[in-house]
Write a protein that holds these residues in place. Structure first.
Motif, PDB file in Angstrom:
ATOM      1  N   UNK A   1       0.517   6.662   2.242  1.00  0.00           N
ATOM      2  CA  UNK A   1       1.466   7.044   3.294  1.00  0.00           C
ATOM      3  C   UNK A   1       2.712   7.743   2.748  1.00  0.00           C
ATOM      4  N   UNK A   2       2.784   7.900   1.448  1.00  0.00           N
ATOM      5  CA  UNK A   2       3.901   8.573   0.785  1.00  0.00           C
ATOM      6  C   UNK A   2       5.216   7.812   0.938  1.00  0.00           C
TER       7      UNK A   2
ATOM      8  N   UNK B   1       4.459  -0.320   8.018  1.00  0.00           N
ATOM      9  CA  UNK B   1       4.443   0.660   6.933  1.00  0.00           C
ATOM     10  C   UNK B   1       5.863   1.199   6.739  1.00  0.00           C
ATOM     11  N   UNK B   2       6.303   1.267   5.510  1.00  0.00           N
ATOM     12  CA  UNK B   2       7.647   1.735   5.221  1.00  0.00           C
ATOM     13  C   UNK B   2       8.656   0.615   5.070  1.00  0.00           C
ATOM     14  N   UNK B   3       8.261  -0.623   5.325  1.00  0.00           N
ATOM     15  CA  UNK B   3       9.166  -1.757   5.117  1.00  0.00           C
ATOM     16  C   UNK B   3       9.587  -1.799   3.650  1.00  0.00           C
ATOM     17  N   UNK B   4      10.875  -1.917   3.406  1.00  0.00           N
ATOM     18  CA  UNK B   4      11.398  -1.792   2.044  1.00  0.00           C
ATOM     19  C   UNK B   4      11.453  -3.104   1.273  1.00  0.00           C
ATOM     20  N   UNK B   5      11.460  -4.237   1.966  1.00  0.00           N
ATOM     21  CA  UNK B   5      11.574  -5.526   1.277  1.00  0.00           C
ATOM     22  C   UNK B   5      10.745  -6.578   2.003  1.00  0.00           C
TER      23      UNK B   5
ATOM     24  N   UNK C   1      -2.141  -5.201  -4.593  1.00  0.00           N
ATOM     25  CA  UNK C   1      -2.941  -3.982  -4.691  1.00  0.00           C
ATOM     26  C   UNK C   1      -2.974  -3.243  -3.362  1.00  0.00           C
ATOM     27  N   UNK C   2      -3.099  -3.996  -2.256  1.00  0.00           N
ATOM     28  CA  UNK C   2      -3.132  -3.374  -0.925  1.00  0.00           C
ATOM     29  C   UNK C   2      -1.798  -2.723  -0.591  1.00  0.00           C
ATOM     30  N   UNK C   3      -0.689  -3.373  -0.950  1.00  0.00           N
ATOM     31  CA  UNK C   3       0.628  -2.781  -0.700  1.00  0.00           C
ATOM     32  C   UNK C   3       0.825  -1.507  -1.512  1.00  0.00           C
ATOM     33  N   UNK C   4       0.385  -1.523  -2.769  1.00  0.00           N
ATOM     34  CA  UNK C   4       0.511  -0.322  -3.608  1.00  0.00           C
ATOM     35  C   UNK C   4      -0.356   0.813  -3.069  1.00  0.00           C
ATOM     36  N   UNK C   5      -1.585   0.496  -2.664  1.00  0.00           N
ATOM     37  CA  UNK C   5      -2.482   1.523  -2.121  1.00  0.00           C
ATOM     38  C   UNK C   5      -1.932   2.101  -0.824  1.00  0.00           C
ATOM     39  N   UNK C   6      -1.373   1.246   0.025  1.00  0.00           N
ATOM     40  CA  UNK C   6      -0.838   1.744   1.290  1.00  0.00           C
ATOM     41  C   UNK C   6       0.354   2.667   1.059  1.00  0.00           C
TER      42      UNK C   6
END
Length: 451
Positions: free
Chosen positions: A213-214, A181-185, A204-209
């Motif tokens: 998690x802000x 979580x928080x990986x930028x690329x 969709x899962x990446x956008x929801x996560x």
């Protein structure tokens, strides 16, 4: 009077017996069972493997003359139809027609016992003569089937069976869990991306996560390989539009494979892939690794070592659970017969008899595979599926370690089956930290994750 009465009774009794006998003689014999049809197919393959082509041709004519070979019948009839076509093609390659033995070309539509409900499929075969004394030949050429038709059948396969969606869903979950979580690329290399139907759920899962998690959504790059540049561009355009609708930054890089030869990719793979310093790499090999297998595994091992050198965070692998690469034809035929029997039975239980989608998948997609496994040899044979144990051994020898698939991935797979494919025949197993989906305890597809 007593004697006359007795003669009358005996005469009446004899007449009744003759009527019963006549009625018994008029009862038609029962139709061949699925087991009997299987034995005929196996016997024909055995005769071909022993180079007894005349006997094989006679038996194949017998199979063709029955009503149990039809693309529009039940699952057994449809399966027999596909394997008869493949055996005919193999037999033709061992038989040279002479001036007195003209080739027999039969129309697959003529084999149906009744007119088919759906309209004709693309590239219909020609009309035929059905003289069984002549050499058998099939005119339905899967090699001439255009890529658009094949891709359309692939989309149907993705919709009407759970197998492709199961492999995509499980591979996506393994990729999602491997990326912090928080990986930028994130960079995903998808070998043979087709229409890219695997990736919208992951987006969709990446956008929801990110929303939960802000963290800012990651930059997603996908390098997709294929051998049709137009299809690759259209796939990239669709994925780009979907990513933008979710607020994801996205790039797509098409990687064209010339001459539909995946083995050439292993030679120039490092120079063909651009890796950026801050991105995490995932490699997706869904129904792809078997294309590297020939009579040995050198090209596959070279490819795996090149993938290993890219230092991916995760490699997802999905393959058929069958040994269609056996060097002996008869053993390969038996494996294919068992595998596609289970596949056709699953389609029979899932879809209505008049389903055009099922007809296209069976005749074009599975028919192309069966023809390749049964009729092709040498460099021309591409459908060289292997069981999970082979991929496990190859991946470990290339330096990869198995990553156990998570309980959440298992619950997702179960939910997929329960919501969209509620038939009780589908069977999900966990073995060696990997998932296996099959029909009636017959494993058909496997999915695994590696690092």
């Amino acid at each position: 009077m007593l004697g006359s009465r007795s003669q009358q009774l005996m005469s009446s009794s004899n007449s009744h017996d003759r009527q019963e006998q006549d009625q018994e003689e008029e009862i038609p014999p029962p139709p061949p069972t699925a087991f009997h049809m299987r034995q005929l197919l196996v016997s024909c393959a055995d005769l071909i493997s022993q180079s007894d082509f005349s006997a094989a041709q006679r038996l194949l004519s017998q199979l063709l003359s029955t009503t149990n070979s039809s693309p529009y019948g039940d699952s057994t009839e449809r399966l027999v139809h596909q394997f008869v076509r493949a055996l005919s093609l193999r037999l033709n390659r061992h038989t040279i027609p002479t001036s007195t033995t003209a080739p027999l070309i039969f129309n697959m539509n003529n084999l149906a016992t009744s007119p088919p409900p759906p309209p004709p499929l693309p590239h219909p075969p020609c009309t035929t003569n059905t003289n069984n004394n002549k050499m058998l030949m099939i005119s339905y050429d899967h090699e001439s089937t255009d890529q658009e038709t094949l891709h359309s059948c692939y989309l149907s396969l993705n919709q009407i069976t759970p197998f492709i969606r199961f492999t995509h869903l499980t591979a996506n979950q393994a990729i999602l869990e491997a990326i912090q979580v928080g990986q930028q690329a994130i960079h995903i290399i998808d070998f043979d991306i087709m229409h890219g139907v695997q990736w919208p759920p992951l987006m969709q899962a990446l956008a929801d996560r990110s929303n939960n998690t802000l963290h800012a959504p990651p930059m997603l790059r996908i390098t997709g390989t294929g051998h049709d540049l137009n299809i690759l561009h259209r796939t990239g355009d669709r994925l780009l539009k979907f990513a933008h609708s979710l607020g994801l930054r996205f790039q797509f890089h098409p990687l064209l494979l010339l001459d539909n030869d995946p083995t050439s990719l292993a030679l120039y793979l490092p120079s063909a892939i651009t890796l950026l310093p801050d991105e995490v790499l995932a490699v997706n090999c869904v129904l792809y690794l078997h294309r590297f297998l020939k009579d040995d595994s050198r090209e596959l091992l070279l490819f795996l070592h090149r993938i290993k050198a890219l230092n991916p965070k995760v490699v997802t692998v999905a393959e058929r659970e069958a040994n269609h690469n056996h060097p002996l034809f008869l053993q390969r035929f038996l494996e294919a017969l068992d595998h596609y029997t289970a596949l056709f039975d699953s389609l029979e239980a899932t879809l209505p008899p008049n389903s055009r989608e099922r007809l296209g998948v069976e005749q074009i997609w599975f028919g192309r595979e069966i023809k390749d496994i049964v009729a092709a040899e040498g460099e021309g044979r591409r459908e060289r599926h292997q069981r999970f144990e082979t991929w496990e051994m190859m991946l470990k020898s290339a330096g990869f370690s198995n990553i156990p698939l998570s309980p959440f991935a298992l619950s997702q797979a179960k939910l997929l089956l329960r919501l969209h494919y509620p038939s009780e025949g589908y069977h999900l197993q966990i073995l060696n930290n990997s998932f296996f989906l099959g029909w009636q305890n017959h494993p058909l597809f496997s999915v695994s994750s590696w690092h």
